[in-house]
Design an enzyme around this catalytic site. Structure first.
Site, PDB file in Angstrom:
ATOM      1  N   TRP A   1      28.861  14.639  38.776  1.00 55.98           N
ATOM      2  CA  TRP A   1      27.474  15.037  38.491  1.00 55.98           C
ATOM      3  C   TRP A   1      26.681  13.874  37.925  1.00 55.98           C
ATOM      4  O   TRP A   1      25.501  13.692  38.254  1.00 55.98           O
ATOM      5  CB  TRP A   1      27.432  16.248  37.569  1.00 55.98           C
ATOM      6  CG  TRP A   1      28.036  17.467  38.201  1.00 55.98           C
ATOM      7  CD1 TRP A   1      29.117  18.170  37.754  1.00 55.98           C
ATOM      8  CD2 TRP A   1      27.609  18.121  39.410  1.00 55.98           C
ATOM      9  NE1 TRP A   1      29.380  19.215  38.603  1.00 55.98           N
ATOM     10  CE2 TRP A   1      28.477  19.212  39.632  1.00 55.98           C
ATOM     11  CE3 TRP A   1      26.589  17.876  40.323  1.00 55.98           C
ATOM     12  CZ2 TRP A   1      28.347  20.068  40.732  1.00 55.98           C
ATOM     13  CZ3 TRP A   1      26.455  18.725  41.425  1.00 55.98           C
ATOM     14  CH2 TRP A   1      27.329  19.801  41.614  1.00 55.98           C
TER      15      TRP A   1
ATOM     16  N   LYS B   1      26.490  28.283  34.637  1.00 56.32           N
ATOM     17  CA  LYS B   1      27.821  27.985  34.130  1.00 56.32           C
ATOM     18  C   LYS B   1      28.095  28.831  32.881  1.00 56.32           C
ATOM     19  O   LYS B   1      29.082  29.521  32.800  1.00 56.32           O
ATOM     20  CB  LYS B   1      27.966  26.497  33.793  1.00 56.32           C
ATOM     21  CG  LYS B   1      27.561  25.559  34.924  1.00 56.32           C
ATOM     22  CD  LYS B   1      28.563  25.532  36.073  1.00 56.32           C
ATOM     23  CE  LYS B   1      27.998  24.996  37.372  1.00 56.32           C
ATOM     24  NZ  LYS B   1      27.654  23.605  37.410  1.00 56.32           N
TER      25      LYS B   1
ATOM     26  N   ASP C   1      22.718  16.136  30.598  1.00 53.98           N
ATOM     27  CA  ASP C   1      23.013  17.320  31.409  1.00 53.98           C
ATOM     28  C   ASP C   1      24.104  18.096  30.670  1.00 53.98           C
ATOM     29  O   ASP C   1      25.223  17.614  30.527  1.00 53.98           O
ATOM     30  CB  ASP C   1      23.507  16.845  32.787  1.00 53.98           C
ATOM     31  CG  ASP C   1      23.987  17.987  33.687  1.00 53.98           C
ATOM     32  OD1 ASP C   1      24.009  19.152  33.242  1.00 53.98           O
ATOM     33  OD2 ASP C   1      24.353  17.686  34.845  1.00 53.98           O
TER      34      ASP C   1
HETATM   35  C1  PLP Z   1      27.141  22.665  38.367  1.00 48.54           C
HETATM   36  C2  PLP Z   1      26.619  21.431  37.767  1.00 48.54           C
HETATM   37  C3  PLP Z   1      25.511  20.757  38.299  1.00 48.54           C
HETATM   38  C4  PLP Z   1      24.798  21.203  39.553  1.00 48.54           C
HETATM   39  O1  PLP Z   1      24.074  22.340  39.314  1.00 48.54           O
HETATM   40  P1  PLP Z   1      23.133  22.990  40.419  1.00 48.54           P
HETATM   41  O2  PLP Z   1      22.391  24.012  39.619  1.00 48.54           O
HETATM   42  O3  PLP Z   1      24.011  23.568  41.475  1.00 48.54           O
HETATM   43  O4  PLP Z   1      22.248  21.940  40.957  1.00 48.54           O
HETATM   44  C5  PLP Z   1      25.059  19.640  37.637  1.00 48.54           C
HETATM   45  N1  PLP Z   1      25.654  19.186  36.525  1.00 48.54           N
HETATM   46  C6  PLP Z   1      26.721  19.807  35.992  1.00 48.54           C
HETATM   47  C7  PLP Z   1      27.334  19.276  34.745  1.00 48.54           C
HETATM   48  C8  PLP Z   1      27.227  20.942  36.591  1.00 48.54           C
HETATM   49  O5  PLP Z   1      28.303  21.559  36.060  1.00 48.54           O
END
Ligand code: PLP
Length: 359
Positions: free
Chosen positions: A100, A194, A170
């Protein structure tokens, strides 16, 4: 019958929240309609979104000089939105701790110079690099991290020394899993699917001075933080039902005792699994001990056929989504806030039994 769902995302939600939503499906709070059917400009929805924001502010202790935005496009859209809004000098530092972070880094290259200042790619992202004294460019607009690496199961236990630069994080897979000091960040953001709610909502917590008209040329109206900040996340139709569920999860977290209590519970849950992995002769964790995530726990047997057998038998026993990410193999148990402690205990019991039968 409900299963124990160890999915990395979309992931398990509190049963209580799902039941409440079910009860309110046809008639939300005397409105005679579902939240799905309601105008986002209605009084009822206005109350849903303002209450959700306030509860999130209470939970995370978000200072007044930060805005909370409920946006769409997933975490992945932020990979572009961040540089488009923040890259005034067209330069930013990225710490590459997994897929990511790498995707965010690659996306930023479309808008300026993204500099990889540290990486753990050399050991399949199984650790967090030392970020205490990185070579951060003088004119970098920000330093970017992925705080919890969903795929590899690592977590920053200490934030990097950004040398005074704005930190952007993030936190998709560790959102609300423990207390954070919001003032240490310029932006904290995450997709909610998540650890908070249904897919379709991304929450961005952003310091006000970072919200400006001065975005990169050609930045679409919808991708300017200012558009959404000026309109309280109601510039266009927001993901209303998703925000409503997030709001219910915030209430649930408050009832559970807030983020201190969640941290304690998450540590307890993770310890059950890590303690088992540390003494097992069959299974082993793939992450350096000091960098282990409380949320995502990857493990392997070292034998692909045995891994596949485990995943299959676990599924038959009611433990879903334990297959590891396609880029890592093996297994991964995601044990987010809403995973009950019994789920982890029963998983470990099942792993013990599997170990006895297969060694
Ligand atoms: C799942 C995830 C993403 C991507 O998320 P989307 O909403 O599908 O774009 C980005 N960063 C992390 C840390 C993730 O776990």
């Amino acid at each position: 019958m409900r299963v124990y769902n160890f999915s990395a995302g979309p992931a398990v939600l509190p049963e209580e929240v799902l039941k409440e939503a079910a009860a309110e499906m046809l008639d939300y709070n005397g409105t005679g309609m579902s939240v799905m059917e309601m105008s986002h400009r209605s009084k009822a929805f206005e109350e849903i979104i303002t209450t959700a924001e306030q509860d999130l502010r209470d939970l995370m202790n978000i200072p007044d000089n930060y805005k909370v935005l409920f946006l769409q496009g997933g975490a992945s859209q932020q990979f572009a939105m961040i540089p488009m809004n923040l890259m005034k000098n067209k330069k930013a530092a990225y710490i590459i701790t997994g897929q990511w972070a790498k995707k965010a880094y690659q996306e930023a290259q479309n808008y300026g110079e993204a500099v990889a200042v540290a990486s753990s790619a050399d050991k399949t992202f199984s650790y967090i690099p030392d970020c205490s004294d990185l070579d951060i460019p003088e004119d970098a607009d920000y330093v970017y991290i992925c705080e919890n690496n969903t795929i590899y199961g690592t977590k920053f236990k200490q934030l990097p020394n950004t040398k005074g630069k704005t930190l952007v994080a993030d936190v998709s897979s560790c959102f609300l899993s423990e207390p954070v000091d919001v003032t240490k960040y310029g932006i904290i953001y995450g997709g909610v699917q998540k650890n908070i709610g249904p897919a379709g909502v991304v929450i961005v917590i952003i310091r006000e001075d970072l919200i400006t008209e001065d975005t990169l040329p050609g930045t679409p109206t919808m991708l300017k933080y200012k558009t959404h900040a000026d309109n309280k996340s109601l510039y266009n139709t927001p993901p209303a039902y998703g925000i409503y569920i997030c709001g219910k999860v915030f209430k649930w977290l408050k009832k559970m005792g807030g983020l201190e209590a969640m941290k304690e519970l998450n540590e307890k849950k993770a310890k059950i699994l890590y303690d088992f992995l540390d003494q097992s002769k069959l299974f082993k964790g793939t992450v350096v001990e000091k960098d282990r995530s409380l949320m995502n726990v990857p493990f392997v047997t070292g034998n692909e056929e045995l891994d596949a057998k485990f995943v299959k038998e676990a599924k038959a026993a009611g433990f879903e989504n334990l297959k590891g990410h396609r880029t890592v193999g093996g297994m991964r148990a995601s044990i987010y806030n809403a995973m009950p402690i019994e789920g982890v205990e029963k998983l470990v019991e099942f792993m013990k039994k599997f170990e006895e039968e297969n060694s």
